[in-house]
Design an enzyme around this catalytic site. Structure first.
Site, PDB file in Angstrom:
ATOM      1  N   CYS B 399       0.816  -1.208   0.000  1.00 57.47           N
ATOM      2  CA  CYS B 399       0.000   0.000   0.000  1.00 57.47           C
ATOM      3  C   CYS B 399       0.854   1.264   0.000  1.00 57.47           C
ATOM      4  O   CYS B 399       0.836   2.040  -0.944  1.00 57.47           O
ATOM      5  CB  CYS B 399      -0.939  -0.003   1.204  1.00 57.47           C
ATOM      6  SG  CYS B 399      -1.978   1.447   1.254  1.00 57.47           S
ATOM      7  N   ASP B 400       1.627   1.426   1.064  1.00 56.32           N
ATOM      8  CA  ASP B 400       2.392   2.673   1.189  1.00 56.32           C
ATOM      9  C   ASP B 400       3.379   2.888   0.044  1.00 56.32           C
ATOM     10  O   ASP B 400       3.603   4.015  -0.385  1.00 56.32           O
ATOM     11  CB  ASP B 400       3.175   2.675   2.507  1.00 56.32           C
ATOM     12  CG  ASP B 400       2.243   2.843   3.693  1.00 56.32           C
ATOM     13  OD1 ASP B 400       1.140   3.381   3.502  1.00 56.32           O
ATOM     14  OD2 ASP B 400       2.625   2.427   4.804  1.00 56.32           O
TER      15      ASP B 400
END
Lengths: 99, 472
Positions: B399-400
């Protein structure tokens, strides 16, 4: 004078070499490299052996023995686990033609 | 005696050379295995040479201790799963640090009968105990967190920062006391205990995604501890190898920090969570609350069917793996899908962010286990320009590292971190567990993008579904 030489040869030199060697390592190898370096840091086993092998069964001797066990775990485990990882890194050429 | 001394000297020189050569070989994929072997041989030479040392009179107990350590080390190395590699490295590292501290303590105990110790001896002994003990307890906490024995999320409080500063001061005061006074067992015992607490306090506040940095820093510490121990027992090869590892660990830590655009200080003293949350709300402007609201923006079709359709048309596919892939143990399924796509004529690559996972290079190990050709594991800088010509990106548990907020929004925990340009691709398929933000807590706008297809759920299951739809 000898002290300065030892300091240079045994500390500063390897420090610089280590720094240069690792600077351009591809990401791919970061884990095995770290785990291999980690195994090398188990070199403290030598200090542990020197302590544990001395005469007289006092408290220091006991500490030395524990240190030998600890350091051996670090060395043996570290090198084996690194080898296990590196064994997996393959290029197409070496791959057995399953597909 | 002369002869055996020079034999030891020669062995040490040989070992030192082999260590350097080993490390050199370890830094290239084709020679790495040989490099590891060379380093192991160097270690063996150093150990055998030590037996020649006239200080050693008791061989049997040493051999016994080595045998015990070998059995434990070998078994754990054989049995550990690849997904558990970060914690394995952490715990091995802890043992190394612990051993260094113990050696220094034992040596101090022997020397302390003298009224006054030479300054260099005192300083190196106390450094060895200090660094070794911090490494030991810090690594054990890292192990606990990675193994899931302990809460993995950062455990922070307002007091954390002050506690660490206080502990640091105590350590400094103790160092001055020890240097300034006659050898004292009590002071050394206190130092050891404080150092152990310090190691715990240092790693406790560190969250999972920062683990690669911590592991690599602790690795460096164990080298430095060994180096200091080398001074304590007056052994050159110990200093040499310790310094080598210390430097290697430091540079690796630096690489990691740069990759996530963070300073070391920020990792050990994380910002208050409130601040991060605020930045994230400012960033997202309050969008994305329920998944129901989201589906309104998108055409109402089955995401799985849409994903299959996209993939069948795709000529080029890039996988973006993250820690979620490791958690779901989805690496084999991912590779199965990759092979399937390749068979259909698509070019497949894997884009690996430098800090994906829980240790440096974590994803590479997992994908290598699943027999991916390592040429396909591409680094960020080399693959980023290719995203815009890519038909489909498949995100697996990441995600990040693909969050555009990192470059577009200020004041989030990830602002300034270089990211993989997944959003440039023509379509994105996200196989994440849920739509919650990644470790940083920053919402990912990619999920809202019209070209994104989200397959929420366990990545192993969702990827399996994709595979079945494909082959069936």
């Amino acid at each position: 004078m000898t002290n300065v030489l030892v300091l240079f040869g045994a500390v500063i030199f390897p420090f610089v070499v280590g720094y240069i060697l690792i600077s351009r390592v591809p990401q791919l190898l970061h884990t095995p490299l770290m785990s291999g370096a980690n195994a090398i840091s188990g070199i403290t086993i030598i200090g542990a052996m020197l302590i544990a092998g001395r005469e007289g069964g006092n408290f220091g001797y006991l500490l030395g023995m524990i240190a030998v066990v600890f350091a051996t775990i670090n060395v043996v485990g570290g090198f084996l686990v690194t080898d296990r990882m590196l064994q997996m890194f393959k290029k197409k050429g070496n791959k057995n033609p399953q597909e | 005696m002369e002869i055996s001394l020079s034999a030891i000297g020669f062995a040490h020189l040989l070992a030192a050379g082999l260590f350097v050569l080993g490390l050199r070989f370890l830094s290239s994929p084709t020679t790495a295995r040989r490099g590891n072997m060379l380093a192991a041989i160097a270690m063996l030479i150093a150990i055998v040479a030590t037996f020649l040392d006239r200080q050693i009179v008791d061989f049997t107990s040493i051999l016994l201790a080595i045998a015990i350590g070998t059995i434990i080390g070998a078994f754990s190395a054989r049995l550990v799963k690849m997904t558990s590699m970060p914690q394995m490295v952490a715990i091995f590292n802890g043992f190394g640090g612990g051993a260094s501290a113990l050696v220094a303590l034992a040596e101090f105990q022997r020397l302390s009968v003298q009224a006054q110790l030479p300054l260099p001896v005192t300083v190196t002994t106390l450094l060895s105990v200090l660094i070794g003990a911090v490494t030991f307890s810090g690594s054990m906490v890292a192990f606990g967190k990675l193994q899931g024995l302990m809460h993995g999320a950062p455990i922070t409080s307002r007091l954390q920062k002050w506690l660490n500063i206080f502990l640091l001061l105590v350590v400094l005061v103790l160092m001055f006391l020890i240097i300034g006074s006659a050898p004292s067992h009590a002071l050394f015992v206190i130092l050891t205990v404080v150092a152990l607490i310090f190691g715990v306090a240092l790693v406790i506040p560190v969250g999972g995604a920062d683990m690669p940095v911590v592991i690599s820093l602790l690795n460096s510490f164990s080298g430095l501890a060994a180096c200091a121990t080398g001074f304590v027992v007056g052994n050159n090869i110990l200093m040499f190898a310790g310094a080598l590892v210390g430097a290697a660990g430091l540079i690796l830590t630096q690489i990691m920090c740069k990759a996530m655009n963070r300073s070391l200080a920020r990792i050990f003293i994380p910002r208050q969570a409130i601040q991060a949350e605020k930045a994230l709300h400012d960033a997202s402007g309050g969008v994305s609350e329920s998944s129901a609201a989201k589906s309104d923006n998108k055409p109402q079709i089955d995401p799985l069917a849409a994903a299959v359709q996209t993939l069948s048309a795709a000529k080029s596919v890039i996988f973006v793996p993250g820690y979620g892939m490791a958690l779901a143990q989805a690496q084999f399924k991912v590779v199965e899908l990759a092979n399937l796509l390749e068979k259909k004529g698509a070019t497949v690559n894997f884009a690996v962010h430098p800090i994906a996972g829980r240790m440096p290079g974590h994803m590479h190990v997992l994908l290598a286990e699943a027999e991916v050709d390592y040429d396909k594991l591409r680094e960020m800088d080399s693959i980023n320009p290719e995203f815009k010509n890519t038909d489909a990106v498949i995100v697996v548990g990441a995600c990040d590292v693909i969050n555009p907020s990192a470059t577009e929004v200020e004041n989030t925990p990830i602002s300034g971190m270089p990211i993989l340009a997944a959003r440039d691709a023509k379509s994105i398929i996200v196989c994440n567990y849920d739509d919650k933000p990644g470790y940083s807590g920053v919402e990912n706008p990619i999920y809202q993008d019209a070209k994104t297809i989200c397959l929420w759920g366990d990545a192993k299951d969702t990827i399996s579904q994709l595979i079945t739809s494909f082959s069936g």
